[in-house]
Design a protein around this motif. Structure first.
Motif, short mmCIF file in Angstrom:
data_model
loop_
_atom_site.label_atom_id
_atom_site.label_comp_id
_atom_site.label_asym_id
_atom_site.label_seq_id
_atom_site.Cartn_x
_atom_site.Cartn_y
_atom_site.Cartn_z
N ARG A 143 0.82 -1.21 0.00
CA ARG A 143 0.00 0.00 0.00
C ARG A 143 0.85 1.26 0.00
NH1 ARG A 143 -2.09 -3.51 3.55
NH2 ARG A 143 -1.36 -2.39 5.39
N ILE A 144 2.09 1.12 0.49
CA ILE A 144 3.02 2.25 0.44
C ILE A 144 4.34 1.80 -0.17
CG2 ILE A 144 1.97 3.37 2.45
CD1 ILE A 144 4.52 2.76 4.00
N LEU A 145 4.99 2.73 -0.84
CA LEU A 145 6.30 2.52 -1.42
C LEU A 145 7.24 3.52 -0.75
CD1 LEU A 145 8.37 1.50 -3.53
CD2 LEU A 145 7.37 3.17 -5.15
N MET A 146 8.21 2.99 0.00
CA MET A 146 9.18 3.85 0.66
C MET A 146 10.42 3.94 -0.21
SD MET A 146 8.66 2.72 4.64
CE MET A 146 10.01 3.72 5.17
N LEU A 147 10.81 5.18 -0.51
CA LEU A 147 11.95 5.42 -1.38
C LEU A 147 13.00 6.28 -0.68
CD1 LEU A 147 10.05 6.33 -4.67
CD2 LEU A 147 11.23 4.18 -4.18
N GLY A 148 14.19 5.72 -0.52
CA GLY A 148 15.33 6.49 -0.06
C GLY A 148 16.07 7.03 -1.25
N SER A 149 17.31 7.44 -1.05
CA SER A 149 18.09 7.94 -2.17
C SER A 149 18.95 6.84 -2.78
CB SER A 149 18.95 9.14 -1.75
OG SER A 149 19.70 8.83 -0.60
N PHE A 150 19.85 6.21 -1.98
CA PHE A 150 20.75 5.18 -2.47
C PHE A 150 21.43 4.55 -1.26
CE2 PHE A 150 24.42 3.45 -4.82
CZ PHE A 150 23.80 3.01 -5.98
N PRO A 151 21.74 3.23 -1.30
CA PRO A 151 22.35 2.59 -0.14
C PRO A 151 23.78 3.07 0.12
CG PRO A 151 21.52 0.95 -1.71
CD PRO A 151 21.47 2.28 -2.38
N PRO A 152 24.23 2.89 1.37
CA PRO A 152 25.64 3.17 1.67
C PRO A 152 26.53 2.11 1.03
CG PRO A 152 24.60 2.12 3.55
CD PRO A 152 23.52 2.37 2.54
N LYS A 153 27.82 2.32 1.11
CA LYS A 153 28.75 1.30 0.62
C LYS A 153 28.57 0.02 1.44
CE LYS A 153 32.28 3.88 -1.56
NZ LYS A 153 33.68 3.76 -1.89
N ARG A 154 28.80 -1.12 0.81
CA ARG A 154 28.58 -2.43 1.45
C ARG A 154 29.34 -2.59 2.77
NH1 ARG A 154 25.76 -6.52 -0.93
NH2 ARG A 154 25.28 -6.22 -3.13
N ILE A 155 30.46 -1.96 2.91
CA ILE A 155 31.24 -2.08 4.13
C ILE A 155 30.43 -1.62 5.36
CG2 ILE A 155 32.36 0.18 4.01
CD1 ILE A 155 34.95 -1.31 4.93
N ARG A 156 29.40 -0.83 5.14
CA ARG A 156 28.56 -0.30 6.22
C ARG A 156 27.32 -1.15 6.48
NH1 ARG A 156 32.00 2.96 8.12
NH2 ARG A 156 32.57 4.79 6.93
N TRP A 157 27.11 -2.20 5.69
CA TRP A 157 25.90 -3.00 5.79
C TRP A 157 25.95 -3.98 6.96
CZ3 TRP A 157 23.65 -4.79 0.47
CH2 TRP A 157 23.53 -3.68 -0.38
N SER A 158 24.80 -4.15 7.61
CA SER A 158 24.65 -5.20 8.62
C SER A 158 23.73 -6.31 8.10
CB SER A 158 24.10 -4.63 9.92
OG SER A 158 22.72 -4.38 9.81
N MET A 159 23.19 -6.11 6.90
CA MET A 159 22.33 -7.11 6.26
C MET A 159 22.21 -6.76 4.78
SD MET A 159 18.47 -6.01 7.32
CE MET A 159 17.95 -4.30 7.18
N GLU A 160 21.75 -7.71 3.99
CA GLU A 160 21.55 -7.52 2.56
C GLU A 160 20.11 -7.09 2.31
OE1 GLU A 160 23.58 -8.32 -0.36
OE2 GLU A 160 25.31 -8.38 0.96
N PHE A 161 19.79 -5.86 2.71
CA PHE A 161 18.43 -5.36 2.54
C PHE A 161 18.48 -3.84 2.68
CE2 PHE A 161 13.80 -5.17 3.79
CZ PHE A 161 13.32 -5.76 2.63
N PHE A 162 17.34 -3.23 2.55
CA PHE A 162 17.27 -1.77 2.59
C PHE A 162 17.51 -1.22 3.99
CE2 PHE A 162 15.13 -3.22 -1.14
CZ PHE A 162 15.61 -2.36 -2.11
N TYR A 163 18.09 -0.04 4.04
CA TYR A 163 18.47 0.61 5.31
C TYR A 163 19.33 -0.34 6.14
CZ TYR A 163 14.84 3.66 3.57
OH TYR A 163 14.09 4.47 2.76
N PRO A 164 20.46 -0.83 5.55
CA PRO A 164 21.26 -1.86 6.19
C PRO A 164 22.26 -1.35 7.24
CG PRO A 164 22.24 -1.30 4.09
CD PRO A 164 20.96 -0.51 4.21
N ASN A 165 22.52 -0.05 7.25
CA ASN A 165 23.53 0.51 8.13
C ASN A 165 22.99 0.63 9.56
OD1 ASN A 165 25.49 2.09 9.43
ND2 ASN A 165 25.82 3.39 7.64
N LEU A 166 23.72 0.11 10.53
CA LEU A 166 23.29 0.23 11.92
C LEU A 166 23.21 1.68 12.37
CD1 LEU A 166 25.12 -2.71 13.70
CD2 LEU A 166 22.67 -2.40 13.42
N GLN A 167 23.86 2.58 11.64
CA GLN A 167 23.79 4.00 11.97
C GLN A 167 22.55 4.67 11.36
OE1 GLN A 167 25.86 5.36 14.25
NE2 GLN A 167 26.42 3.21 14.38
#
Length: 191
Positions: free
Chosen positions: A17-41
């Motif tokens: 029902r909703i589509l959430m759109l960010g700008s672009f993911p951070p570099k992979r080194i910052r990821w805590s998972m393989e999904f959207f909004y992956p950075n713990l920060q």
């Protein structure tokens, strides 16, 4: 400078029902998972956890060093939340994910995304760069933070909601940010 392609496929549950759109993911080194909004920060999953359960830590795995992708995906599928970003190709002008230093090379094909989620009636942008990019695509007015504007795009009437950035670079408490998300989630049956 070399451009970067989006590393994830859109997450588009059929009941969205909703589509959430960010700008672009951070570099992979910052990821805590393989999904959207992956950075713990980034506070997105703390905001959603707080709104859904009253617990900011709800979507963190024990130990608090990774987000629980399985629970996040299940929640989004169940509640009808689609996720992607407004840019599919960018140049990072600095070695970070700050919107101020992202140059959009190619925008999302918004009409193609919307065609895959026919029940969607709201688009939520999670920062100024995402809002500006979406406005360029749709020609709509800019809503104030926490507000929405009407958009007619790809043959349907939608609401574009502008939310505050979920990045910790935007120094506000999770609870403060969550109050902006509460309205759009409530009006669209997410919470």
């Amino acid at each position: 400078m070399n451009s970067e392609l989006h590393p994830l496929e859109p997450f588009l549950p059929g009941n969205a029902r909703i589509l959430m759109l960010g700008s672009f993911p951070p570099k992979r080194i910052r990821w805590s998972m393989e999904f959207f909004y992956p950075n713990l920060q980034n506070d997105m999953w703390r905001i959603v956890g707080y709104l859904a359960t009253g617990d900011k830590q709800h979507f963190l795995l024990p130990g608090g060093r990774r987000f629980d992708r399985g629970r996040i995906e299940a929640f989004c599928r169940e509640r009808g939340i689609a996720l992607y970003d407004t840019a599919v190709e960018v140049v990072r002008l600095k070695d970070n994910a700050s919107d101020n230093f992202l140059q959009v090379v190619r925008e999302v094909d918004l009409a193609a995304l919307l065609a895959r989620i026919p029940a969607c009636r709201a688009i939520v942008t999670t920062g100024q760069k995402a809002t500006d990019t979406l406005r360029a695509l749709t020609g709509c007015d800019s809503p104030a933070v926490g507000e929405s504007v009407a958009v007619h795009y790809a043959g349907r009437d939608l609401r574009l909601w502008r939310m505050p950035s979920s990045s910790r670079a935007y120094p506000r408490p999770v609870e403060w940010k969550a109050e902006f998300y509460r309205r759009v989630f409530a009006e669209n049956g997410i919470i």
